[in-house]
Design a protein around this motif. Structure first.
Motif, PDB file in Angstrom:
ATOM      1  N   ASP A  71      66.506 -52.295  58.406  1.00  0.00           N
ATOM      2  CA  ASP A  71      66.638 -53.119  57.203  1.00  0.00           C
ATOM      3  C   ASP A  71      65.436 -52.892  56.299  1.00  0.00           C
ATOM      4  OD1 ASP A  71      67.121 -54.974  55.285  1.00  0.00           O
ATOM      5  OD2 ASP A  71      67.194 -56.706  56.619  1.00  0.00           O
ATOM      6  N   GLU A  72      65.635 -52.127  55.267  1.00  0.00           N
ATOM      7  CA  GLU A  72      64.564 -51.804  54.323  1.00  0.00           C
ATOM      8  C   GLU A  72      63.264 -51.435  55.032  1.00  0.00           C
ATOM      9  OE1 GLU A  72      64.505 -53.502  50.716  1.00  0.00           O
ATOM     10  OE2 GLU A  72      66.334 -54.693  50.902  1.00  0.00           O
TER      11      GLU A  72
ATOM     12  N   SER B 166      70.832 -57.855  54.213  1.00  0.00           N
ATOM     13  CA  SER B 166      70.167 -58.260  55.449  1.00  0.00           C
ATOM     14  C   SER B 166      71.075 -59.127  56.299  1.00  0.00           C
ATOM     15  CB  SER B 166      68.895 -59.035  55.140  1.00  0.00           C
ATOM     16  OG  SER B 166      68.017 -58.242  54.408  1.00  0.00           O
TER      17      SER B 166
ATOM     18  N   GLN C  29      62.103 -55.113  57.649  1.00  0.00           N
ATOM     19  CA  GLN C  29      61.422 -54.735  56.415  1.00  0.00           C
ATOM     20  C   GLN C  29      59.904 -54.882  56.475  1.00  0.00           C
ATOM     21  OE1 GLN C  29      63.005 -56.764  53.072  1.00  0.00           O
ATOM     22  NE2 GLN C  29      61.445 -56.041  51.667  1.00  0.00           N
TER      23      GLN C  29
END
Ligand SMILES: Nc1ncnc2c1ncn2[C@@H]1O[C@H](COP(=O)(O)OP(=O)(O)OP(=O)(O)O)[C@@H](O)[C@H]1O
Ligand SMILES: Nc1ncnc2c1ncn2[C@@H]1O[C@H](COP(=O)(O)OP(=O)(O)OP(=O)(O)O)[C@@H](O)[C@H]1O
Ligand SMILES: [Mg+2]
Ligand SMILES: [Mg+2]
Ligand code: NI
Lengths: 347, 502, 330, 311, 290
Positions: C181-182, C49, C99
């Motif tokens: 990001d995720e 991240s 995320q």
């Protein structure tokens, strides 16, 4: 086979909406677990899989009577635990233990490792004095792969994987015959996950306890379970041996689940079935088959009638109108689902 | 804003309750009634009359008592106008005013001696008394409740008269504002000629600090002084031009021993306490307002004894060692300890704090429970106190306060229905009821005084109550204001009808 | 080779006081070509991240700071650029998805306002045009009946739908690079499948380059062509997806691939990497994987190996495998 | 929405009832006798008895309680035992001053407090922030009566800039009178509101959606005001409710220091004078204001938080 | 099975260690800690430190300005202001600590029980707490003090009543969240009895916010006591307390302003110092609260 170690008979749990008040309407009830039945024998591992909120943890708690069931019975070695008194139930807890998902939350932060592991031992008077207690703790720590020298430390000093080992040691301390593990590895990193799975597998083989393994990751389950139950909205959609579930899944939901799981390889084994829409809220479980809102096969009957969990092969049961019972014991393909969507059989 | 046409006085209370002189229960309200009303007779401005000879004709022009002292005839002044066009005052109004005071006021008790009041002419009123009263003018006629009000106005206004009263005084009511005060304006038809200053405003400021600041900043002209040690000095320190008006004697500060409570049942203990306390020291601390007293009555009053007149053994001169010795004799070699309630009002609190300190030197440990003023009176009235301080101002009519403090009829009762004989004098130990009765029957001032002084001596011997000091009522005045007379004694209020302002 | 779209060179990020910094990102090199889909995998805390946030200089500052390195986008140095200028690139040239779909949307603004804001910040449009564009975007990300959902608030959407809205915001200005990001970690598998499909779809339609971050190699395998493997703040392997799966060069990657349970193979026992993941920044010298590595040699404890090239599209940072391949190629 | 409001309103009924009962009981166990308080220390026993009769002080407790409830619900608090006026009039006369003071203090507190808090949050750990934190700590530490006294002595007495007593009559003089008392209360409010703004804004600025806004390319200003403050307002609105109420209770001491008319002073005086009806009414008024303010703040909360509003 | 070589994190600090860090962490806090310690020292040793008897009057020296004999001068009874301040610190500090501690005990117990067991007890407690919390502490204190009157124990009772709901709420909320923690379930699953669970697993884990609240309210409590005493419904004279020293000083303002200056400064400094510590405690123990 001998007597089942644990039997669930039509267990259900409805969480009352709660709150409310003199003037406000109570929020709707949550139907977390709905008529689940199964039994497990000694040394067996049953995995329960399903998406978030489908009632896996609630089922686990019901089996240990950590919450009171709204309906049905749970029998441990033939004793109906739902009617036991508080003291009797406490005695029963020697036989049944639990390992939790959250390695950070499941160890009381202000106690030492020795205190934590020894707590069940003391409750049941299994150790007489401090020395005995420490010996036993050391033994348990070694069993789960931790050096006994750490027993006076505080849980904060351990990583997730190490804590999970401590949790396991605690559950094992009273030599239970049944352990429920609620997503014991889903909070762990991949490289640690393997360690814990192996550890649990080894311990189960060694101690021969029955093991209810709750998970949402189908791949993990495949490595540890003997049998698998697939849950959706509080109900068991399909239950069968590992083979049956992974190779000849009968329920469209099982198939979709298998196909949706990403695989770390280039040649995906299953063709993608992308389900439409979201999981309905357990406060408003659809009429009829609870899966019909997302099911690619849904027909008129699915909207009205709830399919019973029926045998489709010896040891395999599915709750789908289209999963035809097959006396041959080998369900070659799924129900009337498009053949190309069915999982590829292993070469 | 503070022009020379107005006198502003700040009084210590939350707000006015009433301007009906027969209904005022709060001392502060009398500052306005003093300007609005008059009685048949009054003492000279700024003074108390110690005998009836000293009263000057006011709304009555002359009066005469029968020989048996039971009938009094008053000639009423003619041509006196009521405020706001309510016409001329007649005997009717006077009779009505007295009847109100007898039957309907907050202090009906003081009218008890009147058997009947009749208008015996348009401008003549006849009083019939139940007993002779050589001090009739002081005890009855010059009472606040006996202020003359307009009968017509009272009947017209009914309840509203409370806050819209009509009298004959030099000022009439403009506005009665329960939050801020009472606003008066000059009554142009006042029988003695209109006053000099156009308006009088009585502002109610309960907080003494705020009051002081208001005076210092020039917002008000007169404030009531706080009766606490050093207060007068400090305000003069701030502004030396300020003037101090003070009555002497002021309120009686009296200490009442509860004879039903050990160890005060022991006369030696009472004597020890009397010896441990020095009236001079207490009075000095409260200078310039405090004046020592040695008996119940202050020395200035007819029945009072001066220090040197008293027999040696009844003087109880301040002597901590002697007090210890007395205690030892009484069986308390280690001293005594008790709790007394007192009020949080400045004069009570300060006095008791000083007394507490004085007694400590003789091994008398008084724990003070300082409470809200009304709660304090409540506890006294319900016989819950041990050593009660009481403050009250009395005209020089000994029978008045002696009856209140010493007669068995006024004994305090636990249910609060009793009177102010806090010591249970006359019940717990023999009292002075007979002497009081004799005093009531006295026809001459000499006889009256003689009995009274006798009672005082007996009190010094029995010590159910002791005079601590008198505390002058004091006001601080902006030098721009000239009252037109000197304040020497009297009730806690001044008249402004002759005042001028620079 | 075409000019890279994004080129990160020698990126280092530190936390904590300047005097005693904790270096959580160490000499990271990363390159994304136009239209390419690149993945970053790594375990929790490995710095994925932070790396991605550094690109848009969104790392929370303080306590962290970019200590060294350069980040260029289409040849322009993002790190040297004044913040005001960088702002114009955010959202327009480079967009991000995070995320947590639950918390990444402003709870007090309507969906329309949030998507509209992304457009408004970079393009002049009338209100009506903007609304039309918002509806179009919602349709693109597969929200049924978008017109009626404009005035809805995020809490009225499910997790999957919120992530779709996030994607709509991200692609609102047709960015050249989409950093995710995720994006699916918080979602259920069946919903994750939907979102991954959507991302592939969007990429196809808009020809956006994607930098996908995940701890799940399976997810990366679905979307990406090239993968970077991160371990404790270091990039330890950088390879095209095929050679990574078939011929991983770094012992960590190898272990990882063997440790992940599979849906289809039934190994009775999983391979286990011993020990636990080190805290980023806790390793001061040598290879961060040294303690857990089964191939370790003395040199590994002393010096961090540089990335060595195994093929045109495959690099790894390992003394041992580097030598092996050198031996082989020699 | 309407239903929510209704439910909220109904919900406050038990609270009010409980408060009323407590008030009533508290008044009955107060030491001191109102008759004596009113009639003075030298009152004659008969007079006292008559007074007790007249004001129903001799009735059994339950009857007094029922009468009390009836009176409250008909907004008839009877007559003051001490002052010659209906209690309702006293309240009506005094309440505006207290509301005026509270309002003025809140306005000053909010107009300065929120920007200060925003500044401190945005310039976190810079000198602005540290300065603000010192200010807010000191602002919190100085008791308001003390601050009031210092301001009064300095600006009114020594410098003569402001009047000493009362609340003024016409508009101009009222404004002149209110400056110092309002400022006294506002200091604390500024510290409190500013601090609250700072913490909630800081918390919000660390949220994921703020990062989203930044990633969209929003300017720092926009991030702080449009995304940050809007969300920070949620906890703030609860804080504001508390703040209004604490201003209200702070006004008791300030009214005393500045000798202003107002409910607080009325209440304290009534307590010293054992003026039951006024104490009761004062407490009921304070309690109602508390309930009403809380209710309003709930509604504000609903208005700013779509998560509750849209349902 | 092989034991893996372990890398254990250094021991994380416990509550007491973290508290130590609070007090000696930053310069401001160190100064604040020293200040509070100084005041506590003064209060504890008042009889030895005070140069005079705080009640001893002397009418030959009233309202004196500061001098060598009387560092802060004398009041209108000729009492030594410094000695009264020193004895007054006892009242103020005892309130500062006693009421929050009592309130924490009562409120904490109520909160834990109602949070853990729920049900009717919980409904009553939350209702009462909500109601009481909607009143500002000062208002509540005034109302209760009006009913009870002044005096030491009454004021303690008043402040305790005013603070209890806050503790009950925090204790209840944290208990509810702690109750959700898997370790509680884990203890139940292990067969541990409920009282043991509460004492061993719940209480230690809700201490942090309670400690935070106690420090924050120690400051409030001192302020409140001063305000009540100033209003005349707190500590009753002649017993000195900073609030009533100011009250009396204000009535005597033209004679000497030292009591006011000293009283005001003392309150401000102590409250300030405790708030600084309180903030630090909060930052350290519980960044969530407030
Ligand atoms: N104590 C409770 N009170 C009310 N509802 C509950 C309670 N516990 C669980 N539920 C609800 O019951 C449903 C099933 O929850 P459960 O925790 O059993 O799901 P799960 O399958 O374990 O999910 P996850 O994978 O997220 O752990 C959920 O909708 C949840 O919100
Ligand atoms: N605010 C912070 N203060 C100190 N260290 C931090 C902070 N934020 C992140 N870190 C550290 O930076 C390292 C990298 O964090 P990062 O969030 O990039 O990891 P990640 O790979 O994204 O992990 P995850 O899979 O858990 O999201 C971690 O070791 C973390 O401990
Ligand atoms: Mg679960
Ligand atoms: Mg991350
Ligand atoms: Ni009195």
């Amino acid at each position: 086979m001998n007597q089942p170690i644990i039997q669930a008979e039509n267990v259900g749990k409805i969480f009352p909406g709660g709150g409310g008040g003199l003037w406000r309407p109570a929020p709707p009830d949550v139907r977390a677990v709905d008529g689940v039945s199964f039994e497990m024998t000694r040394g067996e591992t049953l995995a329960v899989v399903g998406e978030s909120g489908c009632g896996k943890s609630t089922l686990g708690r019901l089996l240990l009577r950590l919450i009171e069931p709204s309906s049905g019975r749970v029998l441990i070695e033939g004793t109906d635990i739902t009617t036991l008194s508080g003291a009797e139930m406490r005695q029963m807890r020697r036989k049944v233990q639990m390992v939790f998902q959250d390695p950070y939350g499941s160890l009381s932060p202000r106690r030492t490792i020795a205190q934590l592991i020894a707590e069940p031992l003391q409750v049941f008077g299994l150790v007489k004095n401090r020395r005995q207690m420490r010996e036993r703790v050391a033994e348990l720590l070694t069993q789960v792969g931790l050096p006994p020298s750490v027993m006076d430390r505080n849980p904060r000093q351990f990583s997730g994987g190490q804590r999970q080992r401590i949790g396991i040691a605690r559950a094992l301390s009273v030599d239970p015959s049944f352990i429920v593990a609620d997503e014991p590895v889903s909070a762990l990193d991949v490289s640690i996950q393997a360690q814990i799975i192996n550890l649990m597998q080894d311990l189960q083989q060694e101690k021969q306890f029955s093991f209810l393994f709750i998970a949402h990751d189908l791949a993990v389950v495949r490595h540890i379970a003997h049998r698998v139950a697939v849950m959706y909205l509080g109900q068991v959609m399909e239950i069968g041996t590992k083979r049956q579930i992974y190779e000849v899944p009968q329920h469209p939901y099982t198939q979709a689940l298998l196909s949706a799981a990403p695989e770390a390889r280039l040649d995906r084994p299953y063709r993608r079935i992308v389900l439409k829409g979201d999981v309905p809220s357990p406060t408003a479980v659809p009429e009829g088959c609870s899966f019909h809102t997302r099911c690619p096969l849904a027909q008129g009957i699915c909207r009205v009638e709830r399919p019973p969990l029926a045998q489709v092969a010896p040891g395999q049961m599915a709750a789908c109108h289209f999963a035809a019972p097959n006396s041959l014991g080998v369900a070659a393909a799924g129900p009337s689902l498009d053949k190309s969507n069915s999982p590829r059989a292993r070469a | 804003q503070n022009s020379s046409n107005v006198i502003r006085i700040a009084v210590s209370a939350g707000g006015p309750r009433s301007v009906d002189p027969n209904q005022t229960t709060q001392g502060a309200d009398n500052w306005s009634t003093e300007q609005m009303f008059e009685q048949l007779v009054r003492p000279r401005d700024g003074q108390f009359a110690t005998t009836d000879d000293e009263y000057v004709p006011t709304l009555a022009t002359s009066w005469e008592a029968s020989d048996d002292g039971l009938t009094w005839v008053f000639q009423i002044r003619q041509g006196v106008q009521f405020h706001k066009g309510f016409g001329e005052m007649t005997a009717e109004d006077v009779v009505h005013s007295f009847n109100r005071a007898r039957f309907d006021g907050v202090n009906t008790a003081v009218m008890g001696n009147i058997a009947d009041v009749q208008a015996s002419g348009d401008y003549e009123v006849t009083f019939t008394l139940t007993g002779p009263d050589p001090l009739f003018l002081g005890s009855t006629v010059f009472q606040n409740g006996a202020s003359i009000v307009s009968k017509r106005a009272e009947e017209e206004k009914g309840e509203g008269f409370n806050t819209d009263s009509i009298g004959t005084g030099p000022y009439q009511l403009d506005r009665f504002d329960i939050e801020n005060g009472v606003f008066l304006s000059r009554f142009e038809d006042y029988w003695d000629g209109p006053a000099n200053i156009e308006r009088v405003e009585c502002l109610y400021i309960a907080d003494t600090t705020a009051q002081t600041l208001a005076l210092i900043s020039g917002d008000v002209d007169i404030i009531e002084a706080v009766r606490a040690p050093g207060w007068v000095d400090q305000i003069r320190q701030r502004d030396s031009s300020l003037l101090v008006d003070m009555t002497n004697p002021g309120s009686f500060m009296t200490l009442h021993f509860n004879l039903n409570v050990a160890p005060f049942d022991n006369p030696l203990v009472r004597k020890a306490i009397a010896t441990s306390i020095s009236s001079e020291i207490v009075a000095n601390a409260m200078a310039p307002m405090g004046q020592p007293t040695f008996t119940l009555s202050p020395p200035e009053y007819p029945t009072g004894w001066a220090h040197d007149e008293l027999p040696e053994e009844l003087r109880y001169d301040h002597d901590p060692e002697a007090a210890r010795e007395l205690l030892r004799e009484a069986g308390f070699p280690n001293g005594i300890e008790f709790t007394a309630n007192t009020s949080q009002r400045e004069d009570y609190r300060s006095s008791m704090l000083i007394v507490q300190e004085l007694m400590r030197a003789s091994g008398i440990n008084m724990r003070l429970n300082i409470m809200d003023h009304s709660a304090y009176h409540g506890s006294n009235r319900q016989d819950q106190n041990t050593l009660a301080l009481h403050a009250a101002s009395f005209p020089p009519v000994a029978l008045d306060y002696m009856m209140r403090y010493l007669s068995t009829g006024a004994e305090v009762k636990p249910d609060g229905s009793g009177g102010t004989n806090y010591s249970h004098y006359g019940i717990t130990i023999p009292g002075v009821d007979d002497e009081l009765a004799a005093m009531q029957r006295a026809t001459t001032m000499e006889e009256y005084t003689e009995i009274g002084r006798g009672i005082e001596l007996k009190l010094q011997e029995d010590l159910p109550v002791m005079g601590l000091m008198t505390l002058g009522f004091t006001a601080i005045r902006n030098p721009r204001v000239d009252l037109g007379y000197e304040v020497e004694s009297g009730y806690a209020r001044w008249r402004f009808h002759r005042a001028t302002k620079a | 080779m075409s000019a890279p779209l994004l080129n990160v060179q020698g990126l280092c990020v530190e936390f904590g006081p300047k005097a005693a910094p904790i270096r959580v990102i160490n000499d990271v090199n990363l390159r994304v070509d136009p239209g390419e889909a690149v993945g970053i995998v790594g375990e929790s805390g490995s710095g994925k991240s932070i790396t991605s946030l550094s690109i848009l200089r969104l790392v929370p500052e303080p306590p962290s700071r970019i200590a060294a390195g350069s980040i260029t986008f289409e040849g322009r140095d993002l790190l040297a650029m004044p913040k005001s200028q960088l702002r114009h690139m955010r959202g327009r040239d480079i967009a991000m998805i995070f995320q947590e779909p639950m918390s990444s949307l402003n709870p007090v603004m309507t969906v329309e306002a949030q998507i509209g804001e992304a457009i408004m910040l970079h393009e002049r449009m009338s209100r009506a045009e903007r609304r039309a564009r918002v509806i179009q975007l919602l349709r693109l990300v597969g929200i049924p009946d978008p017109e009626s959902r404009l005035k809805a608030y995020p809490h009225q959407f499910s997790g999957g739908m919120r992530q779709r809205v996030m994607i709509a915001i991200a692609v609102a200005c047709n960015p050249k690079l989409l950093i995710a990001d995720e994006p699916t970690t918080a979602l259920d598998v069946t919903i994750q499948a939907q979102v991954l499909d959507l991302m592939k779809d969007v990429r196809e339609k808009l020809n956006t380059a994607i930098l996908l971050i995940s701890h799940d190699l399976g997810v990366i395998a679905e979307v990406c062509e090239r993968v970077l493997v991160m371990y404790a703040g270091h990039v330890v392997e950088d390879a095209d997806i095929r050679s990574l799966f078939e011929n991983p060069k770094h012992p960590y990657t190898r272990g990882l691939l063997r440790a992940v349970p599979s849906l289809t193979d039934e190994r009775s026992r999983l391979y286990q990497i011993p020990g636990s993941v080190p805290q980023a920044g806790s390793i001061k010298q040598g290879c961060p994987f040294y303690a857990r590595c089964d191939l370790r040699q003395n040199i590994c404890a002393q010096t961090m190996p540089a990335m060595s090239r195994h093929s045109s599209s495959h690099q790894a940072a390992c003394w041992v495998t580097q030598n092996l391949s050198e031996v082989r190629s020699a | 929405m309407a239903r929510y409001i209704l439910v909220r309103v109904l919900d406050s009924i038990p609270t009010i009832l409980l408060v009323l009962t407590l008030v009533f009981l508290a008044m009955r166990i107060l030491p001191g006798d109102p008759a004596l308080a009113v009639l003075g220390d030298n009152a004659h026993p008969e007079t006292i008895a008559r007074f007790r009769e007249q004001f129903g002080l001799n009735d059994p407790l339950w009857l007094q309680y029922l009468n009390f409830l009836r009176d409250v619900f008909t907004f008839d608090f009877g007559n003051s035992l001490v002052k010659n006026a209906p209690v309702a009039t006293l309240i009506a006369n005094n309440l505006p001053y207290t509301l005026e003071l509270t309002l003025a203090a809140m306005v000053i507190g909010i107009t300065f407090g929120i920007p200060l808090g925003v500044m401190a949050a945005v310039r976190r750990n810079k000198w602005q922030d540290n300065g603000f934190r010192v200010f807010s700590l000191v602002g919190y530490a100085v008791p308001d009566f003390y601050l009031g006294a210092v301001l009064l002595l300095t600006f009114s007495l020594s410098l003569g800039w402001f009047p000493i007593n009362g609340a003024g009559t016409d508009f101009a003089s009222r404004m002149h009178h209110i400056v110092l008392p309002a400022l006294t209360l506002a200091m604390l409010k500024m510290a409190f509101i500013g601090r609250l703004t700072r913490t909630s804004l800081l918390e919000v600025l660390g949220r994921d959606y703020v990062r989203t806004a930044r990633a969209k390319g929003a300017s720092e200003r926009r991030v702080v005001y449009r995304h940050g403050l809007r969300n920070a307002l949620l906890p703030l609105s609860t804080g504001l409710g508390l703040s209004i109420l604490s201003t209200l209770s702070g006004s008791v001491a300030v009214e005393l220091v500045f000798n202003r008319p107002g409910i607080g002073r009325l209440l304290i005086e009534a307590i010293t004078e054992r003026d039951y009806p006024v104490i009761q009414a004062g407490v009921v008024v304070f309690a109602s204001v508390v309930v009403i303010v809380n209710l309003l703040m709930d509604l504000v909360y609903v208005a700013v938080d779509p998560r509750i509003r849209v349902q | 099975m092989a034991t893996i070589e372990q890398d254990f994190a250094p021991p994380e600090p416990g509550l007491s260690q973290r508290l130590r860090r609070v007090f000696f962490g930053r310069t401001a806090t160190v100064i604040a800690t020293i200040t509070v310690a100084l005041f506590i020292f003064v209060a504890a040793f008042a009889p030895w430190l005070a140069p005079y008897d705080p009640m001893a009057q002397s009418f030959i020296s009233i309202n004196k300005p500061p001098s060598w004999e009387h560092w802060l001068g004398t009041d209108q009874f000729g009492r030594d202001v410094l000695s009264r301040m020193i004895w007054g610190s006892r009242n103020s500090l005892i309130f500062g600590f006693l009421s929050p501690v009592l309130a924490a005990l009562i409120g904490g117990t109520l909160g834990v029980l109602s949070g853990y067991f729920g049900g009717i007890l919980d409904r009553i407690v939350t209702r009462l707490v909500d109601m009481l919390l909607s009143f500002p502490e000062l208002l509540l204190a005034i109302l209760v003090a009006a009913a009870l009157g002044g005096g030491f124990w009454n004021v303690v009772a008043v402040l305790t009543v005013a603070f209890t709901p806050g503790f009950a709420r925090v204790a209840r909320a944290t208990t509810l969240s702690v109750k959700q923690e898997p370790y509680i379930e884990s203890a139940i699953a292990a067969g541990v009895r409920t009282p043991v669970i509460i004492l061993r697993h719940v209480v230690p884990n809700i201490m942090a916010p309670i400690v935070v609240l106690m420090t924050l309210w120690a400051a409030s409590s001192i302020r409140l006591e001063a305000t009540l005493s100033f209003l005349g419904i707190g500590t009753q004279p002649p017993a000195p307390s900073w609030g009533n020293i100011i009250r009396e000083g204000l009535a005597n303002i033209f004679a000497t302003s030292w009591p006011i200056i000293a009283g005001g400064l003392a309150i401000t400094i102590v409250v300030l110092a405790i708030s600084i510590i309180g903030d630090q405690v909060r930052d350290e123990l519980d960044p969530e609260i407030n």
